[in-house]
Write a protein that holds these residues in place. Structure first.
Motif, short mmCIF file in Angstrom:
data_model
loop_
_atom_site.label_atom_id
_atom_site.label_comp_id
_atom_site.label_asym_id
_atom_site.label_seq_id
_atom_site.Cartn_x
_atom_site.Cartn_y
_atom_site.Cartn_z
N SER A 4 0.77 -1.08 0.09
CA SER A 4 0.10 0.14 0.08
C SER A 4 0.87 1.18 0.10
O SER A 4 0.49 2.20 -0.81
N ILE A 5 1.75 1.29 0.87
CA ILE A 5 2.85 2.52 1.18
C ILE A 5 3.57 2.62 -0.67
O ILE A 5 3.52 3.57 -0.91
N SER A 24 2.51 8.95 -6.64
CA SER A 24 2.36 10.24 -6.19
C SER A 24 2.70 11.39 -7.08
O SER A 24 2.19 12.53 -7.24
N ARG A 25 3.56 10.94 -8.30
CA ARG A 25 4.05 11.76 -9.45
C ARG A 25 2.69 12.23 -10.08
O ARG A 25 2.81 13.35 -10.55
N LEU A 27 1.10 4.16 -2.88
CA LEU A 27 1.02 5.59 -2.73
C LEU A 27 2.31 6.47 -3.40
O LEU A 27 2.11 7.17 -3.90
N ILE A 28 3.45 5.73 -3.16
CA ILE A 28 4.60 6.29 -3.83
C ILE A 28 4.68 6.40 -5.24
O ILE A 28 4.90 7.59 -6.03
#
Lengths: 347, 315
Positions: B289-290, B297-298, B293-294
């Motif tokens: 999940s992390i 993000s862009r 998100l990363i």
């Protein structure tokens, strides 16, 4: 409906909403007790007695408040900069882990204890630094990352306690070896079950207060929290302020783990924290993010938990009444604080 | 390697993906609807806990299965109404109120459970939804078991996704909802009420979150136990971001995520599980999940007015 700011709130405006919020919380407590088939007045009395009715009860509340002061401060510092650190739970365990790792190396107490605290602070700070770098560099929302890291950290601790860090003398229980006597925090007064972790928590609260009101960093944190764009325009290095805030916040949460291990439990288990990280959010919000208020609010919250524990042994009311009451208190209070500054108008 | 191929070829693996994804699909759609209208709903985790309890207790008390789903939805909608009231007209911090709702709903479920069953060590079981037999499709060898052995609730999850996409992109209501999350001033200028739109979104979305929780007790585990939601709500928030706030992509995200989850459970049983501690496998969903998100993000297409309260008359 619409909200209209009140230019000069009257004393009634300032004090009535919070008072009503407290009354409403007590009313909810009575209702919950009645739902459980217990006598409301008696239940409330038992909670009060269990929290502060005897020397033993009061000491229990002070002990319970200690980790909450640390996590409450951690949240208050971060939220002030509008850095949503919901990961105090993970930072607490990181601190507890380093406390045990350093404390079991056979170093003499006077040398070991400061190293343990320092190691804990660094570990907690690092755990929060990751999400904050992701936030400042890539714009990844820190609420979700810090929340998710709580679960990752819990699993990491569970692995360590079942594997490399397992106490060989622990009869199979997943717990770490115990700290030797001289690397534990001594009691403040001989014979009274209250350790120096509590004093350390008070010192931290005072230090945070000084930092916030008397230093440039404190001013910068407030400016970033109020309006990051305006802060940047005014020449405040927003990213650096956020990183510093993260180090302080993570370090404070980690000290809760240090104090619980070195002051109270003596070893690390997977249930070291009774949701202290999450409860820290309630503590900080009830204190309106004021560091000295955190101490009072931690005592209040600890009192409810200790009191509810003791009450549920006597009456047939589940201990979860404490969690329910705190959630209500939090929601009532944020609304009440709003109503001290705004008026609801139609249209 | 052969073990991995064995897993991928087993019909039960694919069936597990759909089963694991189902609660996530409901809750992710719920969160997506809230966020599209401009409200971050951090009450999701607690609302799922309460939904799990509400569904379970309805069946436990002798109610029919679909009544359990309805009760869960209703309970979730109530928590949503509270969340909406505090964050929309009153404009309180969505972070603080959301976390407060999570604490409130979780504690309420646990308190009510302990009231209903004061001293139980083995949580009582209910008769959950049974796999729905689809004529012809369910009888196809392998495929029938892999893809068509799900309960009606899973199919309802797919239907909800389709319906969400349809409403958001093909109806005036959907347009108004999306505008409430992008440019609320424009919505007011059209003579529509941002407050009403956002309230409706949060109430409906919270109901869906609760149904996601109810799936756990009514279709997956057949009993209610503490900490059963276990961060699924937070994962759903990550899935909304991963899906770029679009129902179809979010659905794919949930399936992909469930695929990794089903895989890690099975890998624990293989030779790999002998070497790698099981906790590492259990970390995978949260770490994924992390990472999601990363990765996203862009190119975040976050609704412009997300987390911005709207107070009529403010400029």
């Amino acid at each position: 409906m619409r909200l209209e700011p009140i230019a000069a709130p009257s004393p009634a405006r300032t004090f009535a909403p919070p008072a009503i919020a407290i009354a409403a919380t007590i009313a909810v407590a009575a209702l919950l007790a009645a739902l459980a088939g217990a006598n409301p007045a008696q239940t409330l009395g038992l909670i009060l007695k269990g929290a502060a009715g005897s020397k033993f009860a009061a000491l229990e509340t002070l002990n319970r408040a200690t980790p909450l002061i640390f996590t409450g401060l951690a949240v208050a510092v971060a939220f002030r900069a509008r850095l949503w650190n919901i990961g105090a739970e993970a930072q607490l365990y990181a601190g507890a882990l380093l406390t045990v790792l350093i404390g079991t190396q056979g170093l003499p107490g006077p040398l070991a204890l400061p190293l343990m605290a320092l190691g804990a602070i660094l570990a907690g700070a690092l755990v929060l630094l990751g999400p904050v770098i992701l936030k400042t560099r890539l714009g990844v929302d820190e609420v979700v990352t810090t929340l998710l890291l709580n679960f990752v950290m819990a699993l990491l601790i569970s692995y360590l306690l079942e594997g490399p860090l397992k106490d060989p003398m622990g009869m199979g229980w997943p717990k770490s070896p115990s700290l030797p006597r001289d690397t534990r925090l001594p009691r403040i007064i001989d014979g009274l079950r209250l350790h120096w972790g509590f004093a350390l928590a008070l010192i931290c609260a005072a230090s945070v207060w000084v930092m916030q009101t008397r230093t440039t960093l404190g001013y910068e944190i407030r400016a970033v929290g109020l309006n990051p764009d305006a802060a940047r325009f005014a020449g405040i290095p927003v990213t650096r302020v956020l990183l510093k805030t993260a180090l302080i916040s993570g370090g404070l949460a980690a000290l809760a783990g240090f104090s619980e291990v070195a002051g109270l439990k003596g070893n690390l288990t997977t249930d070291l924290s009774a949701n202290f990280g999450y409860t820290g959010i309630v503590v900080a919000m009830l204190a309106l993010l004021h560091p000295l208020g955190v101490v009072i609010s931690a005592l209040f919250v600890a009192g409810i938990f200790v009191g509810a524990d003791s009450m549920s042994r006597a009456a047939e009311v589940p201990t979860y009444i404490a969690d329910l009451l705190l959630a209500c208190a939090l929601l009532f209070m944020v609304l009440a604080i709003l109503l001290t500054r705004f008026r609801v108008v139609r249209g | 390697m052969t073990e991995l191929i064995d897993i991928l070829l087993s019909a039960s693996f694919w069936a597990a993906i759909l089963r694991i994804a189902s609660p996530l699909i409901f809750a992710t759609m719920g969160e997506l609807i809230c966020e599209r209208a401009g409200v971050l709903n951090l009450g999701i985790e607690g609302i799922m806990v309460f939904g799990a309890f509400a569904g379970w207790v309805t069946i436990y008390a002798g109610g029919p299965l679909w009544l359990g789903v309805a009760v869960a939805f209703g309970a979730g909608a109530l928590f949503g109404a509270l969340h909406g009231l505090l964050t929309i007209p009153f404009g309180l911090s969505q972070h603080v109120v959301g976390l407060g709702i999570t604490m409130l709903a979780t504690a309420a479920a646990y308190y009510a459970y302990r009231l209903a069953l004061p001293e139980v060590t083995n949580p009582p079981r209910i008769t959950p939804f049974q796999p729905l037999h689809i004529p012809v499709l369910s009888d196809i060898p392998w495929f029938g078991q892999a893809l068509f052995s799900q309960t009606a609730l899973t199919w309802a999850g797919f239907a909800v996704t389709g319906l969400t996409a349809l409403i958001l992109y093909r109806t005036p209501l959907g347009l108004a909802l999306r505008a409430a999350g992008e440019n609320p001033q424009a919505v007011e200028a059209q003579g529509l009420s941002v407050t009403a739109l956002r309230m409706g979104a949060v109430i409906t979305g919270s109901g869906l979150m609760a149904v996601g929780g109810a799936f756990l007790t009514m279709s997956a585990f057949s009993s209610f136990f503490f900490e059963m939601v276990n961060g699924r709500g937070w994962i759903c928030i990550a899935l909304v971001v991963f899906g770029a706030w679009k129902p179809g992509k979010a659905l794919l995200g949930a399936l992909l995520f469930a695929g990794f989850d089903a895989l890690q459970i099975r890998l624990q049983q293989t030779g790999l599980g002998q070497v790698v501690p099981y906790q590492v496998f259990l970390m995978i969903p949260y770490l994924l999940s992390i990472l999601a998100l990363i990765a996203m993000s862009r190119r975040a297409e976050v609704p412009a007015a997300l987390m911005t309260p709207f107070n009529r008359g403010d400029r």
